[in-house]
Design a protein around this motif. Sequence first.
Motif, PDB file in Angstrom:
ATOM      1  N   TYR A  12      19.181 -94.713   2.654  1.00  0.00           N
ATOM      2  CA  TYR A  12      18.289 -95.449   3.616  1.00  0.00           C
ATOM      3  C   TYR A  12      18.318 -95.853   4.740  1.00  0.00           C
ATOM      4  N   ALA A  13      17.084 -95.417   5.486  1.00  0.00           N
ATOM      5  CA  ALA A  13      16.322 -95.625   7.135  1.00  0.00           C
ATOM      6  C   ALA A  13      17.373 -97.163   6.715  1.00  0.00           C
ATOM      7  N   ASP A  14      17.149 -97.377   8.104  1.00  0.00           N
ATOM      8  CA  ASP A  14      17.211 -99.286   7.983  1.00  0.00           C
ATOM      9  C   ASP A  14      15.857 -99.755   7.976  1.00  0.00           C
ATOM     10  N   SER A  15      14.889 -98.717   8.365  1.00  0.00           N
ATOM     11  CA  SER A  15      13.729 -99.605   8.421  1.00  0.00           C
ATOM     12  C   SER A  15      13.343-100.310   6.966  1.00  0.00           C
ATOM     13  N   VAL A  16      13.323 -99.033   5.990  1.00  0.00           N
ATOM     14  CA  VAL A  16      13.779 -99.861   5.024  1.00  0.00           C
ATOM     15  C   VAL A  16      14.335-100.346   3.408  1.00  0.00           C
ATOM     16  N   LYS A  17      15.344-100.267   4.067  1.00  0.00           N
ATOM     17  CA  LYS A  17      16.679-100.888   4.015  1.00  0.00           C
ATOM     18  C   LYS A  17      16.166-102.149   2.835  1.00  0.00           C
ATOM     19  N   GLY A  18      16.380-102.744   1.588  1.00  0.00           N
ATOM     20  CA  GLY A  18      16.201-103.592   1.198  1.00  0.00           C
ATOM     21  C   GLY A  18      14.955-103.723   0.568  1.00  0.00           C
ATOM     22  N   ARG A  19      13.844-103.060   0.644  1.00  0.00           N
ATOM     23  CA  ARG A  19      12.618-102.453   0.074  1.00  0.00           C
ATOM     24  C   ARG A  19      12.325-101.523  -0.391  1.00  0.00           C
ATOM     25  N   PHE A  20      12.691-100.046  -0.845  1.00  0.00           N
ATOM     26  CA  PHE A  20      12.503 -99.359  -1.207  1.00  0.00           C
ATOM     27  C   PHE A  20      13.570 -98.507  -2.093  1.00  0.00           C
ATOM     28  N   THR A  21      13.578 -98.670  -3.206  1.00  0.00           N
ATOM     29  CA  THR A  21      14.155 -97.846  -3.818  1.00  0.00           C
ATOM     30  C   THR A  21      14.206 -96.728  -4.486  1.00  0.00           C
ATOM     31  N   ILE A  22      15.242 -95.204  -4.546  1.00  0.00           N
ATOM     32  CA  ILE A  22      14.568 -94.224  -4.687  1.00  0.00           C
ATOM     33  C   ILE A  22      16.106 -94.015  -6.152  1.00  0.00           C
ATOM     34  N   SER A  23      15.661 -93.193  -6.906  1.00  0.00           N
ATOM     35  CA  SER A  23      16.047 -93.734  -7.808  1.00  0.00           C
ATOM     36  C   SER A  23      15.641 -91.750  -8.901  1.00  0.00           C
ATOM     37  N   GLN A  24      16.475 -91.669 -10.110  1.00  0.00           N
ATOM     38  CA  GLN A  24      15.605 -90.558 -10.900  1.00  0.00           C
ATOM     39  C   GLN A  24      15.617 -91.002 -12.372  1.00  0.00           C
ATOM     40  N   ASP A  25      14.546 -89.876 -12.114  1.00  0.00           N
ATOM     41  CA  ASP A  25      13.892 -90.800 -13.874  1.00  0.00           C
ATOM     42  C   ASP A  25      14.417 -89.607 -14.508  1.00  0.00           C
ATOM     43  N   SER A  26      13.629 -90.731 -15.829  1.00  0.00           N
ATOM     44  CA  SER A  26      14.040 -89.539 -16.728  1.00  0.00           C
ATOM     45  C   SER A  26      14.193 -88.766 -16.598  1.00  0.00           C
ATOM     46  N   ALA A  27      12.590 -87.576 -16.499  1.00  0.00           N
ATOM     47  CA  ALA A  27      12.414 -86.317 -16.157  1.00  0.00           C
ATOM     48  C   ALA A  27      13.296 -85.653 -15.609  1.00  0.00           C
ATOM     49  N   LYS A  28      13.334 -84.185 -16.317  1.00  0.00           N
ATOM     50  CA  LYS A  28      14.611 -83.741 -14.835  1.00  0.00           C
ATOM     51  C   LYS A  28      13.931 -82.897 -13.892  1.00  0.00           C
ATOM     52  N   ASN A  29      14.506 -83.953 -12.595  1.00  0.00           N
ATOM     53  CA  ASN A  29      14.492 -82.762 -11.480  1.00  0.00           C
ATOM     54  C   ASN A  29      12.794 -83.618 -10.745  1.00  0.00           C
ATOM     55  N   THR A  30      13.631 -84.869 -11.271  1.00  0.00           N
ATOM     56  CA  THR A  30      12.114 -86.121 -11.090  1.00  0.00           C
ATOM     57  C   THR A  30      12.744 -87.277 -10.426  1.00  0.00           C
ATOM     58  N   VAL A  31      12.003 -87.493  -9.293  1.00  0.00           N
ATOM     59  CA  VAL A  31      12.653 -88.761  -7.846  1.00  0.00           C
ATOM     60  C   VAL A  31      11.637 -89.739  -7.948  1.00  0.00           C
ATOM     61  N   SER A  32      11.572 -90.968  -8.227  1.00  0.00           N
ATOM     62  CA  SER A  32      10.998 -91.977  -7.838  1.00  0.00           C
ATOM     63  C   SER A  32      11.037 -92.837  -6.627  1.00  0.00           C
ATOM     64  N   LEU A  33      10.158 -92.777  -5.726  1.00  0.00           N
ATOM     65  CA  LEU A  33      10.461 -94.521  -4.698  1.00  0.00           C
ATOM     66  C   LEU A  33      10.164 -95.406  -4.675  1.00  0.00           C
ATOM     67  N   GLY A  34      10.468 -96.420  -4.724  1.00  0.00           N
ATOM     68  CA  GLY A  34       9.641 -97.192  -5.427  1.00  0.00           C
ATOM     69  C   GLY A  34       9.516 -98.597  -4.005  1.00  0.00           C
ATOM     70  N   MET A  35       8.500 -98.863  -3.688  1.00  0.00           N
ATOM     71  CA  MET A  35       8.471 -99.303  -2.398  1.00  0.00           C
ATOM     72  C   MET A  35       7.704-100.713  -2.999  1.00  0.00           C
ATOM     73  N   ASP A  36       8.295-101.622  -2.420  1.00  0.00           N
ATOM     74  CA  ASP A  36       7.772-103.430  -2.118  1.00  0.00           C
ATOM     75  C   ASP A  36       7.722-103.641  -1.326  1.00  0.00           C
TER      76      ASP A  36
END
Length: 124
Positions: free
Chosen positions: A60-84
């Motif tokens: 993660y970039a320093d600017s978003v550490k602790g707030r954003f989370t990138i993850s693989q979804d159950s679907a193939k070749n799909t990723v999500s970015l959670g932004m809190d």
Amino acid sequence: QVQLMESGGGSVQAGESLRLSCAASGHTADNKCMGWVRQAPGKEREVVAYIYLGAGVTAYADSVKGRFTISQDSAKNTVSLGMDSLVPEDTGLYYCVSDKNFCPLQGTYEFDYWGQGTQVTVSS
């Protein structure tokens, strides 16, 4: 070729959350890693986060550490970015990216594939 399709952008108030999703299609076997890059007027391009598919290694970039989370979804070749805890400085056009070989945090790196972008606007 690989096609990337982002979704989930929108307008929110500071402190709220959004979740972006990116679905890859086409020759997805070429994707070694996927990530998110954001651009805003007057600001340099910034690699927000990336994930190595399968391995699950993230950065993660320093600017978003602790707030954003990138993850693989159950679907193939799909990723999500959670932004809190979004702040106005997070406003920008968010691009899903993928690469055949490497995913760095270097903003000048030219990823192999880019989505069309989805707008995120955070109001104070």
